[in-house]
Design a protein around this motif. Structure first.
Motif, PDB file in Angstrom:
ATOM      1  N   THR A 456       0.849  -1.088   0.125  1.00 33.41           N
ATOM      2  CA  THR A 456      -0.065  -0.087   0.077  1.00 33.41           C
ATOM      3  C   THR A 456       0.859   1.338   0.231  1.00 33.41           C
ATOM      4  N   ASP A 457       1.961   1.161   0.518  1.00 35.73           N
ATOM      5  CA  ASP A 457       2.991   2.488   0.439  1.00 35.73           C
ATOM      6  C   ASP A 457       3.351   2.701  -0.723  1.00 35.73           C
ATOM      7  N   TYR A 458       3.567   1.730  -1.572  1.00 37.03           N
ATOM      8  CA  TYR A 458       3.784   1.685  -3.134  1.00 37.03           C
ATOM      9  C   TYR A 458       2.696   2.685  -3.878  1.00 37.03           C
ATOM     10  N   MET A 459       1.495   2.042  -3.821  1.00 36.44           N
ATOM     11  CA  MET A 459       0.415   2.517  -4.330  1.00 36.44           C
ATOM     12  C   MET A 459       0.023   4.132  -3.997  1.00 36.44           C
ATOM     13  N   ALA A 460       0.390   4.281  -2.659  1.00 37.08           N
ATOM     14  CA  ALA A 460       0.145   5.738  -2.235  1.00 37.08           C
ATOM     15  C   ALA A 460       1.163   6.742  -2.681  1.00 37.08           C
ATOM     16  N   GLN A 461       2.190   6.146  -2.751  1.00 34.17           N
ATOM     17  CA  GLN A 461       3.419   7.163  -3.359  1.00 34.17           C
ATOM     18  C   GLN A 461       3.244   7.257  -4.892  1.00 34.17           C
ATOM     19  N   LEU A 462       2.698   6.256  -5.736  1.00 37.97           N
ATOM     20  CA  LEU A 462       2.467   6.547  -7.034  1.00 37.97           C
ATOM     21  C   LEU A 462       1.311   7.535  -7.326  1.00 37.97           C
ATOM     22  N   LEU A 463       0.435   7.505  -6.393  1.00 35.25           N
ATOM     23  CA  LEU A 463      -0.811   8.639  -6.537  1.00 35.25           C
ATOM     24  C   LEU A 463      -0.344   9.746  -5.725  1.00 35.25           C
ATOM     25  N   GLY A 464       0.827  10.368  -5.125  1.00 34.90           N
ATOM     26  CA  GLY A 464       1.098  11.310  -4.583  1.00 34.90           C
ATOM     27  C   GLY A 464       0.660  11.496  -3.057  1.00 34.90           C
TER      28      GLY A 464
END
Length: 549
Positions: A456-464
């Motif tokens: 989820t940290d990846y997903m959040a990062q990719l969406l700012g």
């Protein structure tokens, strides 16, 4: 980058055929990160030259196989009925109990998804399940003893049926894989059965096995204390069962150790399990493996950035697109405005229960959480920290999305109902809504007590949406002050302090905030795509074949 035709295993053969055995697969059935890893690893591997990738998993009762493009496939000499449907070609799997010799009927469904052949195993035992791992509200209404959220009573038999059906299917299909990749404890007994049962041993004599430990925490091993049952249903010699004991139970991970290469889903989690007291959370599995001379490989999970690309909003059904690398974030603000409107005066969210609301201007900071509401995920810490911040900071808002432990759900309902528009709790899960929350949020809270990798940290990062993480396990990939925010003490006060620091940057230093958002996306592209991670798995596959040389 190397192509698969140039990847040689320790026998000098090209690595051409990989089978993945898993209980979940994204887009078919899922409950956690295993679904994402299974699909993204499979599709990345299949995209390489000269490799065939096959996935096999259960056909649960909630799967609409035909709607997903699956068709029954003719495999085996048995004919009969399973779950009310007639099959002309299936097969029987030995599933003995300690006091009874018995077999179970299975059939296969098949589809090809992005070059990956996916088989679903049809069986009465799977067809009656409405959840991947646990009973659902529907189950509880039909049978009071099947309590929502509790694991299936026949979990071990489910796992063994899948693993035996996978091995039998390979034989019936006349396929001798170079590698069988077993996902988590649900598939970890397979390497021992493949090597110790005479019906499998000659056929798979040149097949390597890999077991990926996604979560080694107590309760996640798929262990069983009834040793006569374990011996009967697996068909393993009792000497193997007794040599695979941990805490008084047969442990599939220990059973795999002599026959497979083992890895966890991040380098730091592997280190924690074998070289720190954090291994107490596993019942000392990591140290038991070390005593056997088994060093866990650590391979940090990857992600496909294209799947979470905000410049292509239609893919995730976002209300607007934006480009973090170019600093064009008007669309991100639009995503937040759209979500806030839906939560305040929009129609009820389908399949989701909403408690509380968010009364806030779009320029205010939105702190978000998406995940299972469990102690492992640090939800008790999260609730205490939100309570503290509601007093110490008059402006921040919190959106929590997930379901899980009843006591945490009740506490979040109370917080939301008393939060005066500052806390909203959405109970349930929906992937499209999750994407919307990732895109709308400013800070993404990950207070996990332990975390093997974290996706989820990846997903959040990719969406700012900059992650605020407890710096354990795979979450150490978030660099404090550069690609997110991190804290070390497992306490609400530590989480509150780092959220306060992050809020200050969000509110008063927009240039630095953008630099961090951009650095987070760059790091994923440079270090954490599946195209890069798959190279480490190829090396592990080679290592697994060396075990049988």
């Amino acid at each position: 980058m190397k192509t698969m035709e140039n990847d040689k295993n320790m026998h000098g053969r090209p690595l051409e055929t990989v089978w993945i055995v898993t209980r979940e697969y994204e887009g078919v059935a899922g409950a956690g990160g295993v679904k994402d890893v299974s699909r993204q690893l499979a599709e990345t591997m299949a995209a390489r030259a000269n490799v065939s990738v096959t996935v096999i998993m259960p056909k649960y009762g909630f799967i609409d196989a035909e709607h997903l493009g699956f068709m029954p496939t003719d495999v085996g000499p048995w004919s009969g009925e399973i779950a009310g449907r007639s099959y002309a070609h299936g097969f029987l799997v030995d599933m003995n109990y300690a006091s009874q010799e018995r077999r179970e009927s299975v059939a296969l469904w098949q589809a090809t998804i992005n070059k990956v052949v996916v088989y679903l195993v049809e069986a009465e035992r799977f067809a009656e399940k409405q959840g991947v791992y646990t009973y659902t509200e529907t189950d509880e209404r039909k049978h009071a003893w099947q309590r929502r959220g509790e694991g299936h009573f026949d979990y071990f038999a489910m796992n063994i049926l899948l693993q035996k059906a996978a091995l039998d299917a390979m034989i019936l299909l006349d396929v001798r894989p170079d590698i069988v990749h077993c996902q988590d404890g649900h598939a970890a007994t397979l390497p021992a059965m493949m090597r110790e049962i005479s019906g499998y041993r000659p056929y798979f004599r040149n097949t390597g096995a890999v077991v990926t430990i996604h979560n080694a925490g107590v309760g996640y091993h798929q262990e069983v204390a009834d040793l006569p049952f374990a011996q009967a249903v697996t068909g393993l010699p009792m000497r193997v069962v007794q040599a695979s004991m941990l805490g008084g139970s047969f442990d599939p991970f220990l059973a795999a150790a002599p026959y497979a290469a083992l890895n966890t889903v991040s380098e730091n989690y592997a280190r924690e399990l074998q070289h720190t007291p954090e291994d107490v959370r596993t019942g000392w599995l990591g140290h038991a493996l070390l005593d056997l001379g088994v060093s866990l490989a650590g391979i940090t999970n990857g992600i496909d950035p294209q799947t979470f690309d905000p410049t292509n909003p239609g893919l995730m059904q976002l209300s607007a697109g934006f480009d973090i690398q170019k600093g064009e974030l008007a669309g991100k603000r639009s995503c937040k405005e759209n979500l806030l409107a839906r939560l305040s005066d929009g129609p009820p969210l389908t399949g989701i229960e909403q408690f509380g609301s968010l009364a806030m201007p779009a320029e205010e900071v939105l702190c978000t959480f998406i995940g299972r509401l469990t102690e492992q995920k640090g939800v008790d810490i999260l609730i205490k920290s939100i309570t503290q911040l509601l007093v110490s900071d008059s402006s921040c808002r919190f959106l929590v999305f997930g379901a899980g432990t009843a006591v945490f759900e009740a506490q979040l309902k109370k917080l939301a109902q008393e939060g005066n528009g500052r806390v909203c709790f959405l109970k349930g899960f929906d992937p499209v809504l999750a994407n919307t929350i990732y895109a709308a949020g400013d800070l993404f809270l990950v207070p996990s007590r332990y975390e093997p990798c974290g996706l989820t940290d990846y997903m959040a990062q990719l969406l700012g949406n900059l992650p605020v993480v407890h710096h354990v396990g795979g979450l150490v990939k978030v660099i404090d002050g550069e690609t997110g925010f991190a804290y070390k003490d497992d306490s609400a006060s530590a989480l509150t302090r780092v959220i306060t620091r992050a809020l200050n940057i969000c509110r008063h230093d927009p240039d630095r905030l953008l630099q961090m958002q951009q650095a987070a996306v760059r790091q994923i592209h440079e270090k954490h795509t599946w195209k890069q991670v798959v190279e480490a798995y190829i090396a592990l596959y080679q290592q697994s074949v060396a075990l049988i040389a």
